[in-house]
Write a protein that holds these residues in place. Sequence first.
Motif, PDB file in Angstrom:
ATOM      1  N   PRO A  71      18.715  13.381  24.029  1.00 51.20           N
ATOM      2  CA  PRO A  71      19.902  14.030  23.376  1.00 51.20           C
ATOM      3  C   PRO A  71      21.356  13.444  24.134  1.00 51.20           C
TER       4      PRO A  71
ATOM      5  N   HIS B 101      25.329  14.242  24.730  1.00 51.25           N
ATOM      6  CA  HIS B 101      26.406  15.109  24.533  1.00 51.25           C
ATOM      7  C   HIS B 101      27.782  14.530  24.887  1.00 51.25           C
TER       8      HIS B 101
ATOM      9  N   GLU C 294      19.066   8.963  15.113  1.00 49.31           N
ATOM     10  CA  GLU C 294      19.420  10.267  14.722  1.00 49.31           C
ATOM     11  C   GLU C 294      18.112  10.979  14.423  1.00 49.31           C
TER      12      GLU C 294
ATOM     13  N   ASN D  90      20.800  15.556  15.415  1.00 48.38           N
ATOM     14  CA  ASN D  90      21.272  15.046  16.750  1.00 48.38           C
ATOM     15  C   ASN D  90      21.098  13.496  17.078  1.00 48.38           C
TER      16      ASN D  90
END
Length: 422
Positions: free
Chosen positions: A347, A349, A366, A370
């Motif tokens: 992931p 951020h 994706e 996410n």
Amino acid sequence: MRILVIGRGGREHAIVWALRRSEKVKHIFCAPGNAGIGSLAENVDIGELEFDRLVQFALDNAVDLVVVGPDDPLAAGIVDAFEAAKVPVYGPRKNAAEIEGSKIFMKNLLRKYGIPTAKYETFTEYEPALAYLRSQPAPIVIKADGLAAGKGVTVCFTAEEAERALRETMVDKSFGAAGDKVVIEEYLEGQEMSILSFVDGETVRPMPAAQDHKPVFDGDKGPNTGGMGTDSPLPHIPQAIIDEAIETIVKPTARAMAAEGRPFRGVLFAGLMITKDGPKTIEFNARFGDPETQVVLPRLNTDLVDIFLASINGRLHDLDISWSDEAAVCVVLASGGYPGSYPKGLPIHGLDDAGDALVFHAGTAERDGNIVTAGGRVLGVVGLGKDIADARGKAYEAADKISFEGKFNRTDIAAKALVRGK
């Protein structure tokens, strides 16, 4: 217009971003695209080398213009395929894209036309290559002849490194079939510089010069990558040197390609070394550079669609192309382990915290809503400013706000330009 961009990296994200600024554009498709491109264009699940499917998609969807990003489809003849179907396409035909697809072709072309480059010899068999290598001093450069995702070049500082690189390239096939043939080349010292040019036959319209940072670690240490960051303009390199490179290398190469019956139409990318004897050619690419595109296109004032159409229609010589005085710096955020093996699916951020910086996705996907990592070079974070120092500060400020497990980046992108770029 309805435009189809082919590719999935940071270069293609930058191209799509630039095309979206044109009032002439109604809809953009990108095949296959990535998670960032999907916010600006409609991603299409077709691979870059699926020519029949791509051509049929363009016909079925009334595409007015195709723009090809990566090297592999150009070398394989994708432009010829679209031209055969009467679909307007921007990029060089297969016989012109060979200037990137074969380093041996490129080096022999430069030798034939007296265009400055490093001394070299070419080999198709390992034993003669090894014998020649042992007769040459280190440092020396080993280059796989074919395309190797920007990683087929090994700079060797000792005889042992050189022999190992030759064996890995030709015997162990670390770059696959690209290493069936090799160029063994003298090592050039100096500063590297990239000059991308819009080219239509013998008409050459250079873009502002940029500087790539290929080694993976600070201080130009470690193995070469596809590029860890770029900056433009280059205040630390005299304009006279840039002009010399255009007049002695870029323009003569365009003329040479035309003389060989391989007229080049598209973006011709000259990778150059500024030596004590003047600029010399390291390589030519047949497309926008990655990550050079990420710092050059944000400085373009002219409508990119107009440039593409003028080139396709043989009218590039009639078009005025203008550029911003702004500086741009791109910092690449990479996956831990790159350019070796690295994890995917981690992931990401902080993408919404980048402020005014541009964030071009290079290796993302994706998953369950996410954005996750999907490549070695994950993101290119671009700062724009009144000068290099300003742009660099903005790029690093934004880069520090983005995180994913194992993330790393060079901390010295554009540091050379600060000498005169404050």
